[in-house]
Motif scaffolding. Structure first.
Motif, PDB file in Angstrom:
ATOM      1  N   UNK A   1       0.840  -1.217   0.000  1.00 26.07           N
ATOM      2  CA  UNK A   1       0.000   0.000   0.000  1.00 26.07           C
ATOM      3  C   UNK A   1       0.869   1.259   0.000  1.00 26.07           C
ATOM      4  N   UNK A   2       1.928   1.263   0.764  1.00 25.00           N
ATOM      5  CA  UNK A   2       2.790   2.454   0.822  1.00 25.00           C
ATOM      6  C   UNK A   2       3.519   2.678  -0.501  1.00 25.00           C
ATOM      7  N   UNK A   3       4.005   1.608  -1.123  1.00 22.85           N
ATOM      8  CA  UNK A   3       4.673   1.762  -2.420  1.00 22.85           C
ATOM      9  C   UNK A   3       3.675   2.242  -3.468  1.00 22.85           C
ATOM     10  N   UNK A   4       2.451   1.690  -3.435  1.00 21.57           N
ATOM     11  CA  UNK A   4       1.430   2.102  -4.391  1.00 21.57           C
ATOM     12  C   UNK A   4       1.104   3.589  -4.235  1.00 21.57           C
ATOM     13  N   UNK A   5       1.198   4.092  -3.028  1.00 21.65           N
ATOM     14  CA  UNK A   5       0.874   5.496  -2.780  1.00 21.65           C
ATOM     15  C   UNK A   5       2.075   6.411  -3.000  1.00 21.65           C
ATOM     16  N   UNK A   6       3.201   5.844  -3.436  1.00 20.88           N
ATOM     17  CA  UNK A   6       4.337   6.672  -3.794  1.00 20.88           C
ATOM     18  C   UNK A   6       5.420   6.807  -2.747  1.00 20.88           C
ATOM     19  N   UNK A   7       5.320   6.094  -1.638  1.00 22.79           N
ATOM     20  CA  UNK A   7       6.382   6.186  -0.637  1.00 22.79           C
ATOM     21  C   UNK A   7       7.663   5.601  -1.237  1.00 22.79           C
ATOM     22  N   UNK A   8       8.752   6.286  -1.025  1.00 19.78           N
ATOM     23  CA  UNK A   8      10.031   5.843  -1.576  1.00 19.78           C
ATOM     24  C   UNK A   8      10.590   4.673  -0.776  1.00 19.78           C
ATOM     25  N   UNK A   9      11.463   3.920  -1.400  1.00 21.96           N
ATOM     26  CA  UNK A   9      12.127   2.829  -0.699  1.00 21.96           C
ATOM     27  C   UNK A   9      12.946   3.378   0.472  1.00 21.96           C
ATOM     28  N   UNK A  10      13.566   4.526   0.269  1.00 18.47           N
ATOM     29  CA  UNK A  10      14.348   5.146   1.343  1.00 18.47           C
ATOM     30  C   UNK A  10      13.472   5.400   2.565  1.00 18.47           C
TER      31      UNK A  10
ATOM     32  N   UNK B   1       3.269  11.198   4.683  1.00 21.54           N
ATOM     33  CA  UNK B   1       2.744  10.326   3.640  1.00 21.54           C
ATOM     34  C   UNK B   1       1.276  10.617   3.380  1.00 21.54           C
ATOM     35  N   UNK B   2       0.522  10.841   4.447  1.00 19.88           N
ATOM     36  CA  UNK B   2      -0.890  11.180   4.279  1.00 19.88           C
ATOM     37  C   UNK B   2      -1.039  12.461   3.467  1.00 19.88           C
ATOM     38  N   UNK B   3      -0.187  13.452   3.723  1.00 19.93           N
ATOM     39  CA  UNK B   3      -0.234  14.698   2.948  1.00 19.93           C
ATOM     40  C   UNK B   3       0.061  14.442   1.475  1.00 19.93           C
ATOM     41  N   UNK B   4       1.060  13.579   1.189  1.00 19.75           N
ATOM     42  CA  UNK B   4       1.379  13.251  -0.213  1.00 19.75           C
ATOM     43  C   UNK B   4       0.199  12.553  -0.881  1.00 19.75           C
ATOM     44  N   UNK B   5      -0.431  11.629  -0.165  1.00 11.84           N
ATOM     45  CA  UNK B   5      -1.574  10.904  -0.723  1.00 11.84           C
ATOM     46  C   UNK B   5      -2.733  11.855  -0.983  1.00 11.84           C
TER      47      UNK B   5
END
Length: 157
Positions: free
Chosen positions: A91-100, A126-130
């Motif tokens: 879910x985090x990768x799908x929402x654009x969270x970086x591997x770092x 992350x919520x703000x980015x989503x």
């Protein structure tokens, strides 16, 4: 509820009204959800269950994001805990969270409760980015519907 059913419910739910139930299902996914006499999942079964390739699961392990157990023959075994983490990572990768950021977050998780404030900050960012992505996608959808109307008629037809 069986582990497979819980994961399918987590990954398939798109209805915003079902959000609370999905969160509850995610929290319910622990080692106690395995069927009596059931065993942990192998890499191929775990990959199919969470919608990733076995290569991706091995990559996540290599990067320190998951640590599946090993059976007596040395094969990976994915417990409900590891599957739950894989659902989170997916879910985090799908929402654009970086591997770092994911590696940083997981490292904090593994350090324990004293890192909760920092983890919360990561999740707030992350919520703000989503939310920004949702606004951008909504604008793209409205623009697309406008163009469809301009070609004559209702956008669904």
């Amino acid at each position: 509820m069986a582990t497979n059913e819980l994961i399918e419910r987590l990954l398939d739910t798109t209805d915003s009204d079902a959000f609370e139930g999905v969160v509850d299902a995610l929290h319910a996914l622990d080692d106690s959800t395995f069927e009596p006499g059931g065993s942990p999942k192998g890499v191929a079964e775990a990959a199919a269950l969470v919608g990733l390739s076995p290569h991706t699961l091995r990559y996540y392990e290599q990067e320190g994001l998951v640590r599946p157990g090993r059976n007596s023959a040395g094969y990976r075994e994915y417990s409900a805990f590891t599957l739950r983490r894989l659902v989170f990572l997916t879910r985090m990768r799908m929402s654009g969270m970086t591997m770092h950021d994911l590696k940083r977050y997981i490292a904090l998780v593994e350090r324990g409760t004293e890192t909760e404030a920092e983890r919360r900050e990561i999740m707030l960012a992350q919520r703000d980015r989503i939310r920004r992505q949702l606004r951008e996608l909504t604008l793209a959808l409205v623009t697309t519907e406008y163009k469809l109307r301009s070609y004559g008629g209702h956008p669904d037809g």
